[in-house]
Design a protein around this motif. Structure first.
Motif, PDB file in Angstrom:
ATOM      1  N   HIS A   1       0.711  -1.225  -0.004  1.00  0.00           N
ATOM      2  CA  HIS A   1       0.049   0.107  -0.153  1.00  0.00           C
ATOM      3  C   HIS A   1       0.991   1.117  -0.103  1.00  0.00           C
ATOM      4  O   HIS A   1       1.890   1.131   0.142  1.00  0.00           O
ATOM      5  CB  HIS A   1      -0.897   0.000   1.023  1.00  0.00           C
ATOM      6  CG  HIS A   1      -0.125   0.205   2.407  1.00  0.00           C
ATOM      7  ND1 HIS A   1       0.181  -0.994   3.286  1.00  0.00           N
ATOM      8  CD2 HIS A   1       0.222   1.259   3.353  1.00  0.00           C
ATOM      9  CE1 HIS A   1       0.819  -0.597   4.390  1.00  0.00           C
ATOM     10  NE2 HIS A   1       0.979   0.621   4.470  1.00  0.00           N
ATOM     11  N   VAL A   2       0.132   2.395  -0.522  1.00  0.00           N
ATOM     12  CA  VAL A   2       0.989   3.767  -0.266  1.00  0.00           C
ATOM     13  C   VAL A   2      -0.185   4.715   0.428  1.00  0.00           C
ATOM     14  O   VAL A   2      -1.332   4.687  -0.194  1.00  0.00           O
ATOM     15  CB  VAL A   2       1.256   4.351  -1.658  1.00  0.00           C
ATOM     16  CG1 VAL A   2       1.912   5.606  -1.588  1.00  0.00           C
ATOM     17  CG2 VAL A   2       2.219   3.351  -2.468  1.00  0.00           C
ATOM     18  N   THR A   3       0.289   5.315   1.540  1.00  0.00           N
ATOM     19  CA  THR A   3      -0.627   6.433   2.019  1.00  0.00           C
ATOM     20  C   THR A   3       0.096   7.556   1.943  1.00  0.00           C
ATOM     21  O   THR A   3       1.024   7.849   2.061  1.00  0.00           O
ATOM     22  CB  THR A   3      -0.833   6.089   3.435  1.00  0.00           C
ATOM     23  OG1 THR A   3       0.438   6.114   4.165  1.00  0.00           O
ATOM     24  CG2 THR A   3      -1.688   4.506   3.586  1.00  0.00           C
ATOM     25  N   LEU A   4      -0.856   8.542   1.641  1.00  0.00           N
ATOM     26  CA  LEU A   4      -0.208  10.126   1.841  1.00  0.00           C
ATOM     27  C   LEU A   4      -1.253  10.932   2.834  1.00  0.00           C
ATOM     28  O   LEU A   4      -2.535  10.664   2.747  1.00  0.00           O
ATOM     29  CB  LEU A   4      -0.305  10.623   0.245  1.00  0.00           C
ATOM     30  CG  LEU A   4       0.278  10.286  -0.967  1.00  0.00           C
ATOM     31  CD1 LEU A   4      -0.218  11.248  -2.178  1.00  0.00           C
ATOM     32  CD2 LEU A   4       1.899  10.041  -0.794  1.00  0.00           C
ATOM     33  N   HIS A   5      -0.605  11.595   3.550  1.00  0.00           N
ATOM     34  CA  HIS A   5      -1.412  12.601   4.393  1.00  0.00           C
ATOM     35  C   HIS A   5      -0.891  13.845   3.958  1.00  0.00           C
ATOM     36  O   HIS A   5       0.406  14.352   4.085  1.00  0.00           O
ATOM     37  CB  HIS A   5      -1.209  12.143   5.876  1.00  0.00           C
ATOM     38  CG  HIS A   5      -1.644  10.818   6.203  1.00  0.00           C
ATOM     39  ND1 HIS A   5      -2.815  10.348   6.230  1.00  0.00           N
ATOM     40  CD2 HIS A   5      -0.815   9.734   6.382  1.00  0.00           C
ATOM     41  CE1 HIS A   5      -2.856   9.210   6.821  1.00  0.00           C
ATOM     42  NE2 HIS A   5      -1.513   8.649   6.634  1.00  0.00           N
ATOM     43  N   VAL A   6      -1.895  14.854   3.634  1.00  0.00           N
ATOM     44  CA  VAL A   6      -1.453  16.131   2.907  1.00  0.00           C
ATOM     45  C   VAL A   6      -2.059  17.371   3.677  1.00  0.00           C
ATOM     46  O   VAL A   6      -3.174  17.054   4.023  1.00  0.00           O
ATOM     47  CB  VAL A   6      -1.984  15.901   1.362  1.00  0.00           C
ATOM     48  CG1 VAL A   6      -1.480  17.403   0.784  1.00  0.00           C
ATOM     49  CG2 VAL A   6      -1.487  15.034   0.484  1.00  0.00           C
ATOM     50  N   TYR A   7      -1.161  18.263   3.897  1.00  0.00           N
ATOM     51  CA  TYR A   7      -1.523  19.522   4.384  1.00  0.00           C
ATOM     52  C   TYR A   7      -1.378  20.659   3.594  1.00  0.00           C
ATOM     53  O   TYR A   7      -0.017  21.173   3.571  1.00  0.00           O
ATOM     54  CB  TYR A   7      -0.805  19.646   6.049  1.00  0.00           C
ATOM     55  CG  TYR A   7      -0.972  18.278   6.654  1.00  0.00           C
ATOM     56  CD1 TYR A   7      -1.990  18.359   7.626  1.00  0.00           C
ATOM     57  CD2 TYR A   7      -0.269  17.121   6.693  1.00  0.00           C
ATOM     58  CE1 TYR A   7      -2.298  17.086   8.364  1.00  0.00           C
ATOM     59  CE2 TYR A   7      -0.549  16.258   7.362  1.00  0.00           C
ATOM     60  CZ  TYR A   7      -1.524  16.170   8.438  1.00  0.00           C
ATOM     61  OH  TYR A   7      -1.782  14.897   9.063  1.00  0.00           O
ATOM     62  N   PRO A   8      -2.184  20.883   2.693  1.00  0.00           N
ATOM     63  CA  PRO A   8      -1.917  22.243   1.960  1.00  0.00           C
ATOM     64  C   PRO A   8      -1.421  23.355   2.240  1.00  0.00           C
ATOM     65  O   PRO A   8      -0.486  24.002   1.661  1.00  0.00           O
ATOM     66  CB  PRO A   8      -2.991  22.180   0.867  1.00  0.00           C
ATOM     67  CG  PRO A   8      -3.754  20.655   0.981  1.00  0.00           C
ATOM     68  CD  PRO A   8      -3.196  20.524   2.487  1.00  0.00           C
ATOM     69  N   GLU A   9      -1.933  23.817   3.341  1.00  0.00           N
ATOM     70  CA  GLU A   9      -1.865  25.100   3.899  1.00  0.00           C
ATOM     71  C   GLU A   9      -0.209  25.012   4.345  1.00  0.00           C
ATOM     72  O   GLU A   9       0.298  26.240   4.769  1.00  0.00           O
ATOM     73  CB  GLU A   9      -2.741  25.570   5.097  1.00  0.00           C
ATOM     74  CG  GLU A   9      -4.023  25.892   4.527  1.00  0.00           C
ATOM     75  CD  GLU A   9      -5.088  26.247   5.505  1.00  0.00           C
ATOM     76  OE1 GLU A   9      -4.932  25.957   6.564  1.00  0.00           O
ATOM     77  OE2 GLU A   9      -5.962  26.882   5.269  1.00  0.00           O
ATOM     78  N   MET A  10       0.274  23.999   4.866  1.00  0.00           N
ATOM     79  CA  MET A  10       1.652  24.057   5.436  1.00  0.00           C
ATOM     80  C   MET A  10       2.557  23.703   4.461  1.00  0.00           C
ATOM     81  O   MET A  10       3.674  23.933   4.752  1.00  0.00           O
ATOM     82  CB  MET A  10       1.454  22.934   6.682  1.00  0.00           C
ATOM     83  CG  MET A  10       0.772  23.435   7.724  1.00  0.00           C
ATOM     84  SD  MET A  10       0.611  21.925   8.934  1.00  0.00           S
ATOM     85  CE  MET A  10       2.248  21.776   9.613  1.00  0.00           C
ATOM     86  N   GLY A  11       2.116  23.236   3.107  1.00  0.00           N
ATOM     87  CA  GLY A  11       3.104  22.819   2.205  1.00  0.00           C
ATOM     88  C   GLY A  11       3.627  21.544   2.610  1.00  0.00           C
ATOM     89  O   GLY A  11       4.874  21.068   1.980  1.00  0.00           O
ATOM     90  N   PHE A  12       3.115  20.679   3.622  1.00  0.00           N
ATOM     91  CA  PHE A  12       3.718  19.694   3.968  1.00  0.00           C
ATOM     92  C   PHE A  12       2.720  18.280   3.781  1.00  0.00           C
ATOM     93  O   PHE A  12       1.662  18.175   3.430  1.00  0.00           O
ATOM     94  CB  PHE A  12       3.535  19.603   5.358  1.00  0.00           C
ATOM     95  CG  PHE A  12       4.143  18.443   6.307  1.00  0.00           C
ATOM     96  CD1 PHE A  12       5.328  18.272   6.190  1.00  0.00           C
ATOM     97  CD2 PHE A  12       3.571  17.664   7.004  1.00  0.00           C
ATOM     98  CE1 PHE A  12       6.122  16.925   6.952  1.00  0.00           C
ATOM     99  CE2 PHE A  12       3.796  16.631   7.560  1.00  0.00           C
ATOM    100  CZ  PHE A  12       5.293  16.478   7.608  1.00  0.00           C
ATOM    101  N   MET A  13       3.667  17.172   3.484  1.00  0.00           N
ATOM    102  CA  MET A  13       2.840  15.981   3.404  1.00  0.00           C
ATOM    103  C   MET A  13       3.717  14.666   3.700  1.00  0.00           C
ATOM    104  O   MET A  13       5.142  14.570   3.813  1.00  0.00           O
ATOM    105  CB  MET A  13       2.498  15.594   1.918  1.00  0.00           C
ATOM    106  CG  MET A  13       3.482  15.433   0.646  1.00  0.00           C
ATOM    107  SD  MET A  13       2.983  15.407  -0.684  1.00  0.00           S
ATOM    108  CE  MET A  13       1.863  13.736  -0.889  1.00  0.00           C
ATOM    109  N   THR A  14       3.089  13.749   4.082  1.00  0.00           N
ATOM    110  CA  THR A  14       3.843  12.558   4.666  1.00  0.00           C
ATOM    111  C   THR A  14       3.463  11.369   3.556  1.00  0.00           C
ATOM    112  O   THR A  14       2.333  11.507   3.047  1.00  0.00           O
ATOM    113  CB  THR A  14       3.532  11.816   6.132  1.00  0.00           C
ATOM    114  OG1 THR A  14       2.167  11.889   6.082  1.00  0.00           O
ATOM    115  CG2 THR A  14       3.843  13.015   6.971  1.00  0.00           C
TER     116      THR A  14
END
Length: 160
Positions: A68-81
């Motif tokens: 599997h691949v998971t992305l957790h995205v926080y657009p306002e911070m410009g950050f993702m895991t």
């Protein structure tokens, strides 16, 4: 060559200062994830997006053949895991990690590699860490930490 004695690989990536266009809209991020999974033999079966009503943050879950691949995205911070896990010998999770870092235009990233299901040596139990910072970002960091004297020297040519 020594045979590795583990079941799968887990790669965890933190990506900082990602491109706004790439992460602001979940459908764009989903397409980049789908292309990366196919290019590096993850054999994506389905991608599920979880975004609560009114929230800018979202998560993408790619269900893949033997992983599997998971992305957790926080657009306002410009950050993702991103977490990539695979048991498939055909898949190239490290190349997928590099591809996603480039596709999402991250200025800085921290990558942790971990062998899962190691039934042998304790040496393999410690994760491996790697960091990458784009050259322009590194230059900005150096100039801000060295002070105004270095900035002046770099920005203004010396008169003859």
């Amino acid at each position: 060559m020594k045979q590795k004695n583990f079941l799968g690989k887990l790669i965890a990536i933190d990506m900082y200062n990602c491109g706004t266009e790439e992460i602001s809209v979940s459908t764009v991020a989903e397409e980049l994830l789908r292309k990366g999974c196919e290019q590096f033999s993850m054999h994506c079966q389905q991608i599920v997006c979880n975004q609560e009503e009114g929230a800018k943050e979202y998560s993408l879950f790619a269900i893949c053949q033997q992983g599997h691949v998971t992305l957790h995205v926080y657009p306002e911070m410009g950050f993702m895991t991103c977490d990539i896990f695979t048991c498939s010998a055909d898949a190239d999770p490290a190349a997928l990690a590099r591809n996603l870092r480039e596709a999402f235009d991250a200025d800085k990233s921290k990558i942790t590699l971990l062998d899962r299901g190691d039934f042998g040596s304790k040496n393999d139990m410690k994760p491996t860490h790697r960091s990458k910072i784009k050259l322009i970002r590194r230059t900005k960091n150096v100039t801000s930490s060295m002070g105004s004297k270095l900035k002046k020297m770099m920005m203004k040519p010396r008169s003859i």
